[in-house]
Design a protein around this motif. Structure first.
Motif, PDB file in Angstrom:
ATOM      1  N   PRO A  62     -23.773 -12.405   2.601  1.00  0.00           N
ATOM      2  CA  PRO A  62     -24.475 -13.592   3.121  1.00  0.00           C
ATOM      3  C   PRO A  62     -25.688 -13.230   3.971  1.00  0.00           C
ATOM      4  O   PRO A  62     -26.435 -14.111   4.362  1.00  0.00           O
ATOM      5  N   TYR A  63     -25.882 -11.944   4.238  1.00  0.00           N
ATOM      6  CA  TYR A  63     -26.959 -11.542   5.145  1.00  0.00           C
ATOM      7  C   TYR A  63     -28.165 -10.956   4.424  1.00  0.00           C
ATOM      8  O   TYR A  63     -29.129 -10.561   5.069  1.00  0.00           O
ATOM      9  N   VAL A  64     -28.089 -10.848   3.113  1.00  0.00           N
ATOM     10  CA  VAL A  64     -29.225 -10.322   2.368  1.00  0.00           C
ATOM     11  C   VAL A  64     -29.628 -11.298   1.276  1.00  0.00           C
ATOM     12  O   VAL A  64     -28.824 -12.102   0.799  1.00  0.00           O
ATOM     13  N   GLN A  70     -37.244  -8.855  -7.381  1.00  0.00           N
ATOM     14  CA  GLN A  70     -37.425  -8.130  -6.122  1.00  0.00           C
ATOM     15  C   GLN A  70     -36.519  -6.902  -6.102  1.00  0.00           C
ATOM     16  O   GLN A  70     -35.302  -7.014  -6.232  1.00  0.00           O
ATOM     17  N   ILE A  71     -37.106  -5.727  -5.944  1.00  0.00           N
ATOM     18  CA  ILE A  71     -36.338  -4.487  -5.989  1.00  0.00           C
ATOM     19  C   ILE A  71     -35.536  -4.286  -4.709  1.00  0.00           C
ATOM     20  O   ILE A  71     -34.351  -3.981  -4.740  1.00  0.00           O
ATOM     21  N   ILE A  72     -36.201  -4.460  -3.573  1.00  0.00           N
ATOM     22  CA  ILE A  72     -35.551  -4.219  -2.288  1.00  0.00           C
ATOM     23  C   ILE A  72     -35.112  -5.543  -1.670  1.00  0.00           C
ATOM     24  O   ILE A  72     -35.945  -6.421  -1.432  1.00  0.00           O
ATOM     25  N   PRO A  73     -33.817  -5.734  -1.414  1.00  0.00           N
ATOM     26  CA  PRO A  73     -33.349  -6.994  -0.828  1.00  0.00           C
ATOM     27  C   PRO A  73     -33.844  -7.163   0.605  1.00  0.00           C
ATOM     28  O   PRO A  73     -34.198  -6.193   1.274  1.00  0.00           O
ATOM     29  N   THR A  74     -33.846  -8.392   1.083  1.00  0.00           N
ATOM     30  CA  THR A  74     -34.328  -8.730   2.426  1.00  0.00           C
ATOM     31  C   THR A  74     -33.166  -9.142   3.305  1.00  0.00           C
ATOM     32  O   THR A  74     -32.272  -9.870   2.872  1.00  0.00           O
ATOM     33  N   TRP A  75     -33.189  -8.686   4.555  1.00  0.00           N
ATOM     34  CA  TRP A  75     -32.162  -9.100   5.509  1.00  0.00           C
ATOM     35  C   TRP A  75     -32.526 -10.486   6.043  1.00  0.00           C
ATOM     36  O   TRP A  75     -33.616 -10.676   6.585  1.00  0.00           O
ATOM     37  N   VAL A  76     -31.624 -11.458   5.920  1.00  0.00           N
ATOM     38  CA  VAL A  76     -31.916 -12.827   6.344  1.00  0.00           C
ATOM     39  C   VAL A  76     -31.069 -13.264   7.533  1.00  0.00           C
ATOM     40  O   VAL A  76     -31.285 -14.340   8.087  1.00  0.00           O
ATOM     41  N   GLY A  77     -30.101 -12.449   7.955  1.00  0.00           N
ATOM     42  CA  GLY A  77     -29.302 -12.786   9.124  1.00  0.00           C
ATOM     43  C   GLY A  77     -30.142 -12.729  10.388  1.00  0.00           C
ATOM     44  O   GLY A  77     -31.091 -11.944  10.478  1.00  0.00           O
ATOM     45  N   GLU A  78     -29.819 -13.569  11.367  1.00  0.00           N
ATOM     46  CA  GLU A  78     -30.583 -13.609  12.614  1.00  0.00           C
ATOM     47  C   GLU A  78     -29.793 -13.101  13.814  1.00  0.00           C
ATOM     48  O   GLU A  78     -30.345 -12.979  14.904  1.00  0.00           O
ATOM     49  N   GLU A  79     -28.516 -12.802  13.625  1.00  0.00           N
ATOM     50  CA  GLU A  79     -27.708 -12.313  14.736  1.00  0.00           C
ATOM     51  C   GLU A  79     -27.830 -10.800  14.866  1.00  0.00           C
ATOM     52  O   GLU A  79     -28.108 -10.096  13.900  1.00  0.00           O
ATOM     53  N   ARG A  80     -27.638 -10.317  16.092  1.00  0.00           N
ATOM     54  CA  ARG A  80     -27.703  -8.878  16.361  1.00  0.00           C
ATOM     55  C   ARG A  80     -26.726  -8.118  15.474  1.00  0.00           C
ATOM     56  O   ARG A  80     -25.603  -8.559  15.233  1.00  0.00           O
ATOM     57  N   LEU A 292     -31.223  -3.643   5.647  1.00  0.00           N
ATOM     58  CA  LEU A 292     -31.360  -3.222   7.037  1.00  0.00           C
ATOM     59  C   LEU A 292     -32.462  -2.178   7.182  1.00  0.00           C
ATOM     60  O   LEU A 292     -33.207  -2.173   8.168  1.00  0.00           O
ATOM     61  N   ALA A 293     -32.570  -1.285   6.205  1.00  0.00           N
ATOM     62  CA  ALA A 293     -33.627  -0.279   6.252  1.00  0.00           C
ATOM     63  C   ALA A 293     -34.995  -0.946   6.208  1.00  0.00           C
ATOM     64  O   ALA A 293     -35.916  -0.555   6.921  1.00  0.00           O
ATOM     65  N   GLY A 294     -35.113  -1.981   5.378  1.00  0.00           N
ATOM     66  CA  GLY A 294     -36.377  -2.704   5.301  1.00  0.00           C
ATOM     67  C   GLY A 294     -36.703  -3.425   6.589  1.00  0.00           C
ATOM     68  O   GLY A 294     -37.876  -3.581   6.948  1.00  0.00           O
ATOM     69  N   LEU A 295     -35.672  -3.871   7.304  1.00  0.00           N
ATOM     70  CA  LEU A 295     -35.872  -4.547   8.580  1.00  0.00           C
ATOM     71  C   LEU A 295     -36.222  -3.537   9.673  1.00  0.00           C
ATOM     72  O   LEU A 295     -37.135  -3.743  10.477  1.00  0.00           O
ATOM     73  N   ALA A 296     -35.505  -2.419   9.688  1.00  0.00           N
ATOM     74  CA  ALA A 296     -35.681  -1.437  10.748  1.00  0.00           C
ATOM     75  C   ALA A 296     -37.030  -0.741  10.688  1.00  0.00           C
ATOM     76  O   ALA A 296     -37.499  -0.207  11.701  1.00  0.00           O
ATOM     77  N   VAL A 297     -37.671  -0.752   9.531  1.00  0.00           N
ATOM     78  CA  VAL A 297     -38.970  -0.098   9.410  1.00  0.00           C
ATOM     79  C   VAL A 297     -40.005  -0.751  10.322  1.00  0.00           C
ATOM     80  O   VAL A 297     -41.013  -0.138  10.678  1.00  0.00           O
ATOM     81  N   LYS A 298     -39.736  -1.971  10.752  1.00  0.00           N
ATOM     82  CA  LYS A 298     -40.693  -2.703  11.586  1.00  0.00           C
ATOM     83  C   LYS A 298     -40.539  -2.394  13.080  1.00  0.00           C
ATOM     84  O   LYS A 298     -41.352  -2.828  13.886  1.00  0.00           O
ATOM     85  N   VAL A 299     -39.497  -1.654  13.436  1.00  0.00           N
ATOM     86  CA  VAL A 299     -39.226  -1.399  14.847  1.00  0.00           C
ATOM     87  C   VAL A 299     -40.089  -0.253  15.357  1.00  0.00           C
ATOM     88  O   VAL A 299     -40.252   0.779  14.705  1.00  0.00           O
ATOM     89  N   ASP A 300     -40.655  -0.429  16.541  1.00  0.00           N
ATOM     90  CA  ASP A 300     -41.451   0.612  17.193  1.00  0.00           C
ATOM     91  C   ASP A 300     -40.504   1.644  17.787  1.00  0.00           C
ATOM     92  O   ASP A 300     -39.695   1.337  18.670  1.00  0.00           O
ATOM     93  N   ARG A 301     -40.600   2.878  17.338  1.00  0.00           N
ATOM     94  CA  ARG A 301     -39.690   3.930  17.785  1.00  0.00           C
ATOM     95  C   ARG A 301     -39.720   4.098  19.302  1.00  0.00           C
ATOM     96  O   ARG A 301     -38.702   4.353  19.936  1.00  0.00           O
ATOM     97  N   ASP A 302     -40.895   3.961  19.913  1.00  0.00           N
ATOM     98  CA  ASP A 302     -41.009   4.187  21.350  1.00  0.00           C
ATOM     99  C   ASP A 302     -40.307   3.120  22.182  1.00  0.00           C
ATOM    100  O   ASP A 302     -40.170   3.276  23.403  1.00  0.00           O
ATOM    101  N   THR A 303     -39.883   2.024  21.547  1.00  0.00           N
ATOM    102  CA  THR A 303     -39.199   0.967  22.292  1.00  0.00           C
ATOM    103  C   THR A 303     -37.676   1.068  22.170  1.00  0.00           C
ATOM    104  O   THR A 303     -36.960   0.270  22.768  1.00  0.00           O
TER     105      THR A 303
END
Length: 452
Positions: A62-64, A70-80, A292-303
């Motif tokens: 239910p979260y993707v 579309q080759i790479i699925p998208t994470w659609v969940g909004e909870e941590r 999740l990998a597709g979502l995490a790519v957007k995170v700034d490592r320094d944060t």
């Protein structure tokens, strides 16, 4: 995503992505890695390497979401999302059950893209739901021994949830032989050793011991040395061991996200499949991991926020049976948890004032007068400095913000003012130190990067 989800699934996910998620989930990767993983997934299906692999355009999670084509699925969940990472010392001649040697929480907020890593010491003395008080690393052992629903990972997750008050959504469990093979497959990692490590009795796979000695300096470790560096705790505390484990994770991350490494990994796909199939268990589905990998790519490592439940959060205790354990100081442990999970307000002056931290600034470089200059700058920004001077040596490669006592708001403000990455914040091992927070300025400190 419910924190008390049943851990019915114990899928073996034999794909490079399985091992990669431990790193990718930290919040940093490159799009090229995602495309490689998608290619690997298609290759596995086409060649029959992974029988029964679901490559349909629809996911049952239910979260993707995967749109047609579309080759790479998208994470659609909004909870941590929070993953419990478990490392076990599983050996070929043993069948278990096993205690956990390593426990970490990896967390990511998919809305704010805030990520954190929290290390949990294995000797933490806590109540295990349904059992008596014990070391927290015993939870996995008991879960497997007594056929707990979901096994060892489920009881370990429930124990962490109960004692830290955070819901855990997934688990990943790996053994150390797989870790060694994984490091070797990616060609080793680069590690800077800050101080001498000497262990007269490092445990070997044949139940013996050996002498482990590592001098300070820059190294390129293979899998076996990387594991030794991460696991040894003789001559240092379990808290320093946790810091080294986080350092190793970041070093692996740097390695696998290198664009130049991608062509080298592709021919080794079959080896990754075999290694990870034998060494990693998780209840994440394949589509969830890719999303999740597709979502995490957007995170700034320094944060990314790193935290350790260390001597500032625990008290040494010897049980009536003679076991040396760590009793949690709940309020302080909660502060570190809140910092890692991004629930501590670190932006307002009021929070740092409430902490009333004493701060020391030390020059770890050969630049004369640096500690004095930085202290004057911090004072001008409203941060009181109790002492400044030279560090124990002048060859620090990286700057550090050391919390001798938990002062997360103060540490966060210091890295912001000094333009340092969040990874500069580490927890000290001396709860009786004179100063709450010690800043060591290293060669990477750039005055031009500070926030004026």
């Amino acid at each position: 995503m419910a924190g008390n989800k049943a851990y019915q699934k114990k899928n073996s996910l034999p794909l490079i992505l399985t091992g990669g998620l431990v790193l990718i989930f930290l919040g940093v990767t490159v799009v090229a890695v995602l495309f490689f993983l998608s290619w690997a997934r298609g290759m596995a299906s086409d060649t029959g390497i992974i029988p029964g692999l679901n490559t349909s355009q629809e996911s049952d999670s239910p979260y993707v979401e995967r749109k047609p084509g579309q080759i790479i699925p998208t994470w659609v969940g909004e909870e941590r999302i929070t993953v419990l990472l478990l490392g076990i010392d599983e050996r070929q001649q043993e069948s278990g059950p096993f205690r956990t040697d390593t426990m970490m929480l990896l967390t990511l907020n998919p809305v704010t893209l805030e990520a954190g890593v929290l290390s949990i010491p294995r000797d933490l003395w806590v109540p295990i739901p349904g059992y008596n008080q014990a070391r927290i690393n015993t939870a996995h052992f008991l879960g497997d021994l007594y056929d707990y629903a979901g096994g060892g990972p489920a009881l370990a997750a429930e124990t962490v949830e109960y004692n830290l008050g955070v819901p855990i959504n997934y688990y990943m469990r790996f053994n150390f032989q797989g870790f060694i093979q994984f490091i070797n497959l990616i060609g080793g990692i680069d590690i800077y050793v800050e101080k001498t490590i000497h262990d007269n009795s490092y445990p070997t796979s044949d139940y013996g011991t050996e002498v482990l000695h590592i001098d300070p300096g820059q190294y390129h470790f293979d899998g076996e040395m990387a594991l030794k560096y991460a696991r040894t705790r003789h001559g240092s505390s379990d808290f320093e061991r946790a810091q080294r484990q986080q350092q190793v994770m970041l070093a692996v991350l740097d390695r696998v996200t290198s664009l130049g490494l991608l062509p080298q990994l592709a021919p080794k796909f079959d080896e990754f499949v075999a290694t990870l199939d034998q060494s990693i268990k998780t209840d994440l589905t394949l589509d969830e991991m890719i999303a999740l990998a597709g979502l995490a790519v957007k995170v700034d490592r320094d944060t990314i926020r790193f935290g350790i439940i260390d001597s500032t959060c625990t008290q040494s205790y010897v049980t009536p049976e003679g076991a040396q354990v760590l009793v949690p100081i709940r309020d302080r442990m909660r502060e570190v948890r809140d910092y890692v999970f991004g629930t501590t307000d670190v932006s307002g002056e009021g929070t740092t004032e409430q902490e009333s931290a004493t701060i020391s600034v030390l020059n770890g470089t050969q630049q004369i007068g640096l500690a004095s200059t930085v202290s004057q700058y911090l004072t001008a920004q409203g941060t009181s400095i109790a002492f400044f001077g030279n560090a124990d040596r002048q060859d620090y490669a990286t700057s550090l913000v050391i919390q001798n006592r938990s002062k997360p708001a103060t540490a966060a403000r210091l890295v912001t003012l000094l333009g340092l990455p969040q990874s500069a914040v580490i927890n000290g091992v001396n709860a009786t130190a004179e100063y709450d927070v010690v800043v060591i300025l290293g060669a990477d400190y750039n005055p031009a990067a500070v926030s004026q």
